[in-house]
Design a protein around this motif. Structure first.
Motif, short mmCIF file in Angstrom:
data_model
loop_
_atom_site.label_atom_id
_atom_site.label_comp_id
_atom_site.label_asym_id
_atom_site.label_seq_id
_atom_site.Cartn_x
_atom_site.Cartn_y
_atom_site.Cartn_z
N ARG A 1 -4.45 4.37 0.17
CA ARG A 1 -4.01 3.88 -1.13
C ARG A 1 -2.49 3.81 -1.29
O ARG A 1 -2.00 3.59 -2.39
CB ARG A 1 -4.62 4.69 -2.29
N GLY B 1 -5.55 1.63 -9.48
CA GLY B 1 -4.38 0.92 -9.01
C GLY B 1 -3.21 1.80 -8.58
O GLY B 1 -2.07 1.51 -8.93
N ILE C 1 -0.86 -3.07 -4.08
CA ILE C 1 -2.02 -2.60 -4.83
C ILE C 1 -3.08 -3.70 -4.85
O ILE C 1 -2.84 -4.81 -5.32
CB ILE C 1 -1.64 -2.23 -6.28
N GLU D 1 -3.88 -7.08 -9.70
CA GLU D 1 -4.64 -5.85 -9.96
C GLU D 1 -4.97 -5.69 -11.44
O GLU D 1 -5.76 -4.82 -11.81
CB GLU D 1 -3.87 -4.63 -9.46
#
Length: 229
Positions: free
Chosen positions: A9, A61, A68, A115
């Motif tokens: 991430r 996010g 992202i 996003e």
């Protein structure tokens, strides 16, 4: 990372550090040793045999703007979020601008704010293609990297996570690209092991991807016509 069930991430250029290199007799780089850093937003994913390939996230996010993934707008997502960041990073590495200090591609992608969109659409995909095409038009792609940039840009859609490259597909495509362009490397133990692994995810042909994209466009046009009526 997927083999370790880790969703990073925060995959981006600044978190990938080259720790060492191997060079050939002519001084050319034959192998890079890369270290991953900054695991503050990483999470452990559930086992596939536990009946769930995704997990509910407490952060929506997370990461760096531009990297992202659009699919992180919801509470449930998976390894495909990292694959979005991988595509942005891979494309940026093909540019003449140094992505470590002049992050033009990630900044351009961040301006799209995908996003924050409710759903992935063909229109969003077209915007990503336009951003990538602009770098080509402005001749900001390294000449030696044009073929790779084109592969990353067109091999599969970016926005729709169900059509985006999976880790297995990316590995398969790039291994084939390396072979087609005589880019020899000295595979490590892990790579040899992966080459022996049966890839369960079927490779999506470009024709199948194009057909799905066209279907999505037609559905959107039908919806627009119904709204006008």
């Amino acid at each position: 990372l997927k083999e370790a069930r880790v969703l990073w991430r925060d995959l981006k250029a600044k978190n990938l550090l080259v720790s060492d290199v191997e060079r050939g007799r002519a001084g050319e780089v034959t192998k890079l040793f890369v270290k991953f850093t900054d695991w503050g937003t990483a999470v452990k994913m559930p086992r596939v045999d536990e009946g769930e390939s995704r997990r509910r996230m407490t952060l929506h996010g997370p990461g760096t703007a531009g990297y992202i993934a659009p699919d992180t707008r919801g509470p449930m997502y998976d390894y495909q979020a990292d694959m979005w960041a991988y595509l942005v990073w891979a494309a940026s590495m093909c540019l003449t601008v140094p992505c470590m200090v002049d992050c033009q591609l990630e900044e351009a992608v961040a301006l799209l704010k995908l996003e924050k969109k409710a759903n992935a659409t063909a229109g969003h995909e077209a915007k990503v293609e336009a951003v990538l095409g602009l770098f080509e038009a402005e001749r900001k792609v390294e000449p030696e990297c044009e073929a790779l940039f084109e592969l990353i840009k067109t091999a599969a859609p970016w926005v729709d996570s169900t059509l985006r490259w999976t880790p297995e597909e990316a590995f398969e495509e790039l291994t084939q690209f390396r072979a087609d362009h005589a880019l020899a490397t000295k595979p490590g133990t892990k790579e040899r092991a992966r080459n022996k692994t049966v890839i369960e995810t079927k490779h999506k042909s470009r024709e199948e991807v194009a057909e799905k994209k066209n279907t999505r466009v037609e559905e959107e046009e039908e919806e627009e016509e119904e709204e006008e009526e």
